[in-house]
Design an enzyme around this catalytic site. Structure first.
Site, PDB file in Angstrom:
ATOM      1  N   GLU A 343      26.097  33.996 -19.605  1.00  0.00           N
ATOM      2  CA  GLU A 343      25.600  33.384 -20.614  1.00  0.00           C
ATOM      3  C   GLU A 343      26.429  33.053 -21.773  1.00  0.00           C
ATOM      4  OE1 GLU A 343      22.064  34.992 -22.531  1.00  0.00           O
ATOM      5  OE2 GLU A 343      21.381  33.098 -23.400  1.00  0.00           O
ATOM      6  N   HIS A 368      20.545  33.371 -16.263  1.00  0.00           N
ATOM      7  CA  HIS A 368      21.524  32.273 -16.644  1.00  0.00           C
ATOM      8  C   HIS A 368      22.630  31.964 -15.729  1.00  0.00           C
ATOM      9  CE1 HIS A 368      19.605  31.853 -20.330  1.00  0.00           C
ATOM     10  NE2 HIS A 368      19.536  33.199 -20.532  1.00  0.00           N
TER      11      HIS A 368
HETATM   12 ZN   LIG Z   1      17.054  35.753 -21.219  1.00  0.00          ZN
END
Ligand SMILES: [Zn+2]
Ligand SMILES: [Zn+2]
Lengths: 495, 495
Positions: A343, A368
């Site tokens: 992320e 992510h």
């Molecule tokens: Zn999360």
């Protein structure tokens, strides 16, 4: 002479046909590779698809010629309310969307819901400069307060303007502002406000009666958004009540289980929930070991309820997963992992390379995986090992990883049919619906213009397939029943 | 008992070692795949690499912990001047960068240079509302002007403030503004201003004496930025002079050839230039046929000078390449193609799918290929067929395809060693150096933190390899000589 001309035209025509054939073959190969291309549509589905694609293409093609009108290239806060009135959005809201596999338990309900909680009795507040503290208590709390603790009901009553008082409180419970590009100038600025939300709401939500109600109402909200099952991440904070009892992480987990059981009795058409224990990553090795022990204990007491383990917090500033590699490796045989990783847009840094570690740790899914697009070897591995990617497009926009959703790597993931599931992370914090906004943004703003009902269905099916729900056949069967009803309603114009 | 403990630790240690080994192996595989990984560095190069990586890592790691300070995540206009003072930038400026393969002839020199041209005699100006027109002429031009034609020297003289007069003129020759995010709110807004630049400067630059000087000075500027060879795209406008002569596209091309010959006599260390005839794409089929005939005629008259053919203009609003497929296919045997394609983020639209057409047309290189990341089949084809990608990062930021360069697909292209060459498109229009800014932004902002001198060298070599320079061995040999000198200068701290 005419033969020469004929021959000439023949050659030209043949040559032209070849280029057209070539480009069409290339396109065909791409469309056959796209996520959802293996779905075959029934006659009814094809009719419904026409209706859906008509809505999509109309909006897309207008925007293509008038890009300044294209909502999806703006900030999420600028269009999120407006699009709720569109037919396409309403349709996606009605659509059975399967499961939510990436959501954090205390970021799921709206600021209005949290504001409502401040009307509960026994709530004290401490208005300190730059920091508002809440605490439920029978008497004036003993926790330090630089100004003074007062009953929130008293503070509200003595305020000259209750509406403004509530509006100010509400701001604490949301990231939504009217000028997001200025307020959230970079990733860290957005994360500071995001973390502040959790700090402020912590003592509000970890009051045991609130905690139970919030979870119950979360399940209700997701069910109403046509989600049938959820795997919820929690840091499992200590809960407290007015009698001075404190409940540790294991007890908190078991309280969730009780609420879930109650909810399932009230709503037997829901398919339940599982827990991913996901404590903060900004800790030392010793604490991670303690976390693992807690996870094991929860698993021992509620083996069907615990899905597995994760670590949360901003990857760029937390400890990299590598720091805990041997501790986590050791726990691998007993716990399933569902790690956040990638992320970030800091390519080649320690946070970027959490992707390496979580794959080496045999994570079942990746939260992510935004940075995965820069890792060709890992893209292959993810596909080969069937590691699902829990993609949260709206979250990535709000938390400043990407401005224009059309540049989100999800477009490429969908193009090559990676095991993608769509999720919503913390929709309450950005005032989104539980899952519909993420589907809407993906379908209209991220995926190809060609992506249609097949992709929508496959995304929903993926969320069931990559869940840890124990009876896949059963849940998929029920999904198909609901899906057929949804399709019938579209075709009969009854949605 | 102690044996059990020993065994336990042994198992733990082994398990941990496996995860670390796994992640390191994955990392190694990725580093081995990255563009430049096949380059082996000499001892001197290794020393130089240490110096370069020290500069890069210091800046990157500071920014990682203080992201608000990271220039490369801001708009190019906010940092482009500031970074020119950094050691890393100066070093990249000194570095032999090979060839520029994607540049448009009338967008290459700075607004200051163009402003200087307005001091030439015989220049008339017409200040119309919202549109300034220039024309060189012996007498008052007969072209319509809503206000009145006047000598620019007279207008300047009669202005109350020459400095402000010139500053206002200068604004016509640049896209740089202090608030780019507001002024350029979307792709089309940026392109409108961009096209206005070409419309306004057109009659200034297509005056034959200016045309010749501008090209000569372009070659000089690129040579000074340590570029050794250039393939320049031109729409080949009609040129004019004071005697009423008009020069058509073919003649314009031949004028370029003459200027080049003169330049090569003055600067024999330069490796020359070739022309890519790249007229506007917003036309009908008949016009494309005419274009092709012009290209063939240039090829007949200057076979060594013409590299090939392209079409230019904003892809999202121009005709898709598909519309001209049969005409282009027909010309394929006689002309080499260097098409722009995929300079869009409208996935699945006609402009996005220009990528299909240009590959079907056997293009030798692709200009931009920004959208290629969303086309897994085409990514494969590009690699298999050795089609180079002419990537222009700074251009893509200025023309609003991407805001944060860390999200530019070039990162993924470099990771999987696609045939990338870096170029600069129209650096004069955004007041960048001929090529150094694009290298700087790529090296520090787009590529992995691990990317080092090997990648820099490979990018320079790619630009020679994928050029149409006839004697590759010769130009690469000369490059190596210059490169060695550059490396020696770094190591001896003499740069
Ligand atoms: Zn999360
Ligand atoms: Zn270009």
């Amino acid at each position: 002479m005419s033969i020469v001309i004929c021959l000439f035209y023949f050659i030209v025509a043949t040559a032209a046909k070849n280029a057209i054939e070539d480009r069409n073959k290339l396109l065909e190969r791409e469309l056959k590779m796209m996520l959802g291309s293996d779905i075959s549509l029934s006659d009814s589905e094809m009719k419904a698809n026409e209706i859906i694609m008509d809505l999509k293409i109309k909006e897309l093609d207008y925007a293509f010629h008038h890009p300044q009108t294209f909502n999806l290239s703006k900030h999420f806060f600028d269009y999120k309310d407006e699009v709720e009135d569109t037919e396409l959005f309403k349709l996606l809201q009605q659509m059975p969307k399967g499961a939510v596999l990436h959501a954090h338990d205390t970021g799921l309900l709206s600021p209005d819901y949290v504001l409502e909680l401040t009307y509960m009795k026994d709530l004290y507040v401490c208005f300190q400069k730059g920091q508002v503290q809440f605490l439920f208590s029978e008497n004036i709390p003993k926790t330090p307060c630089a100004v003074k603790w007062q009953l929130l009901s008293d503070a509200r009553l003595s305020s000259s303007n209750v509406e403004k008082f509530d509006a100010d409180l509400r701001k604490l419970f949301t990231l939504v502002v009217s000028n997001p590009k200025e307020v959230y100038s970079d990733v860290n600025a957005a994360w500071r406000k995001f973390q502040q939300y959790f700090i402020t709401t912590g003592p509000l939500l970890s009051y045991k009666p609130v905690w139970e109600q919030y979870f119950y109402d979360t399940l209700k909200a997701f069910r109403e958004d046509n989600v049938m099952y959820i795997e919820i991440r929690s840091v499992l904070p200590e809960l407290y009540d007015l009698d001075g009892n404190v409940y540790d992480s294991v007890e908190t987990a078991l309280i969730y289980k009780e609420v879930l059981d109650r909810f399932m009795e009230d709503y037997p058409d829901f398919y339940g929930a599982k827990l991913i224990y996901a404590p903060f990553r900004m800790v030392d090795t010793k604490t991670v070991k303690k976390y693992i022990d807690i996870a094991k204990e929860i698993k021992r007491l509620a083996p069907d309820f615990l899905a597995g383990f994760d670590l949360v917090g901003q990857e760029d500033i937390g400890a990299p997963t590598k720091d805990f590699l041997s501790e986590l490796e050791e726990a691998k045989s007993e716990l399933d992992f569902f790690f956040h990783a990638g992320e970030t847009n800091w390519y080649g840094t320690s946070s970027d390379e959490n992707l390496l570690d979580v794959i080496a740790l045999d994570t079942k899914r990746i939260g992510h995986a935004f940075a995965l697009i820069k890792h060709p070897v890992l893209l292959e591995e993810v596909k080969k090992r069937g590691i699902a990617l829990e993609v949260n497009v709206v979250s990535n926009v709000v938390l400043k990883l990407v401005d224009d959703v059309r540049n989100h790597p999800l477009a490429a993931f969908l193009a090559q049919d990676l095991p993608v599931v769509l999720s919503s992370d913390d929709p309450g914090v950005w005032e989104a619906t539980p899952l519909t906004h993420d589907f809407y943004v993906t379908f209209l703003g991220v995926a190809s213009r060609h992506a249609d009902l097949k992709m929508l269905k496959k995304l929903a099916l993926n969320s069931l397939y990559y869940s840890t729900y124990p009876n896949k056949d059963k849940i998929v069967h029920e999904f198909e029943i609901r899906w057929t009803k949804f399709i019938d309603n579209i075709v009969k114009d009854k949605w």
